[in-house]
Design a protein around this motif. Structure first.
Motif, mmCIF file in Angstrom:
data_model
loop_
_atom_site.group_PDB
_atom_site.id
_atom_site.type_symbol
_atom_site.label_atom_id
_atom_site.label_comp_id
_atom_site.label_asym_id
_atom_site.label_seq_id
_atom_site.Cartn_x
_atom_site.Cartn_y
_atom_site.Cartn_z
ATOM 1 N N VAL A 89 1.172 -0.584 -0.573
ATOM 2 C CA VAL A 89 -0.064 0.291 0.044
ATOM 3 C C VAL A 89 0.987 1.135 0.269
ATOM 4 O O VAL A 89 2.071 1.531 1.225
ATOM 5 N N SER A 90 0.533 2.062 -1.202
ATOM 6 C CA SER A 90 2.079 2.758 -1.056
ATOM 7 C C SER A 90 1.394 4.062 -0.478
ATOM 8 O O SER A 90 -0.590 4.533 -0.254
ATOM 9 N N PHE A 91 2.160 4.686 0.611
ATOM 10 C CA PHE A 91 1.073 6.429 1.791
ATOM 11 C C PHE A 91 1.749 7.904 1.107
ATOM 12 O O PHE A 91 1.820 8.225 2.053
ATOM 13 N N ASN A 92 1.897 7.330 -0.274
ATOM 14 C CA ASN A 92 2.043 8.586 -0.895
ATOM 15 C C ASN A 92 0.911 9.399 -1.749
ATOM 16 O O ASN A 92 1.173 8.973 -2.923
ATOM 17 N N ARG A 93 0.497 9.612 -0.822
ATOM 18 C CA ARG A 93 -1.107 10.254 -0.772
ATOM 19 C C ARG A 93 -1.360 11.894 -0.306
ATOM 20 O O ARG A 93 -0.710 12.371 0.290
ATOM 21 N N LYS A 94 -2.053 11.766 -1.449
ATOM 22 C CA LYS A 94 -2.811 13.419 -1.112
ATOM 23 C C LYS A 94 -3.932 13.400 0.426
ATOM 24 O O LYS A 94 -4.215 12.372 1.065
ATOM 25 N N TRP A 95 -4.508 15.265 0.430
ATOM 26 C CA TRP A 95 -4.930 15.202 1.769
ATOM 27 C C TRP A 95 -6.307 14.473 1.488
ATOM 28 O O TRP A 95 -6.198 13.214 2.844
#
Length: 267
Positions: A89-95
């Motif tokens: 799961v990628s945690f590089n996400r937006k608001w």
């Protein structure tokens, strides 16, 4: 004609009996999404034999229910709001993603800032935050903070923690006073609340901490803790800035952990 009528009524009666029987069974069977408590601690208190897994909660004073993963431990039920075990799961996400949550509640996930806010917003009820860390060598450490809560979205879900205890060190308050993350708002790729304009992070001038470290967090001049950065396998971490960091336990050069977990329960 009389025989036919009996046949028709007999068939209709059978249908009615089957329908009523099915309805009765449906009423006896609990709904999968029925509310099971205000939080995991209450569920554990009501059912001491409850096992860890996904449950439906509705915090007091909140209209909408939502699912959470409960860790049912000997000291009570804990509501998990962050888990990392790999790079699935990628945690590089937006608001919006950090606000509403993402991932698999049974695996790696982020519960959602808004869900944590509605759980902790009532100041008459105090919460404990627990952070669990696992390194690639089999070591473990933890940090606990009392009086945990998050602020409203208009305040960028500002972090509040009280007294620390544990063996991982107080990385939220940091290795120096100017890295104290307590009282700072949350930052994501599209929302910068880290106070840098720019910041001197070790020997690098940084405009936005998230660009250097990755993943949303309560950055304070890039801070000493950041558990939502890129996940690295053993021996694959070469940067002192990215990765899963808790620098009061492990030095930045080797601080990308194998697994992390953040969870809360009422005090």
């Amino acid at each position: 004609m009389q025989v036919k009528m009996k046949g028709v009524f007999g068939y209709a009666g059978l249908i009615l009996i089957l329908f009523l029987s099915h309805s009765a069974q449906a009423l006896k069977k609990p709904k999968v999404d029925s509310v099971q408590g205000t939080d995991c601690s209450q569920i554990k208190a009501r059912s001491p034999e409850a096992t860890s897994g996904v449950y439906v909660i509705r915090p007091a004073g909140v209209k909408a229910s939502f699912k959470v993963h409960c860790e049912m431990l000997p000291d009570g039920g804990w509501t998990v709001f962050q888990r990392r075990t790999g790079r699935q799961v990628s945690f590089n996400r937006k608001w919006a993603a950090y606000k509403n949550g993402f991932g698999d509640l049974n695996k790696d996930h982020w519960l959602g800032l808004n869900n944590v806010f509605v759980m902790t917003k009532n100041k008459s009820k105090k919460w404990t935050l627990r952070v669990d860390l696992w390194d690639h060598e089999g070591g473990t450490a933890f940090a606990e903070y009392n009086n945990f809560r998050l602020g409203h979205e208009k305040n960028a879900y500002k972090l509040n923690v009280g007294k620390y205890r544990g063996n991982a060190g107080d990385a939220i308050r940091g290795i120096s006073p100017d890295m104290d993350e307590n009282g700072f708002g949350f930052s994501t790729l599209d929302r910068d609340n880290d106070g840098c304009s720019p910041c001197l992070f070790y020997d690098i001038l940084v405009e936005e901490c998230i660009m250097l470290q990755g993943g949303g967090w309560w950055y304070s001049k890039c801070g000493s803790a950041s558990l939502n950065g890129d996940w690295y396998s053993s021996g694959d971490h070469t940067s002192w800035s990215s990765g899963l960091r808790w620098t009061t336990w492990k030095t930045p050069k080797t601080s990308s952990f194998k697994a992390t977990r953040m969870m809360i329960r009422p005090e």
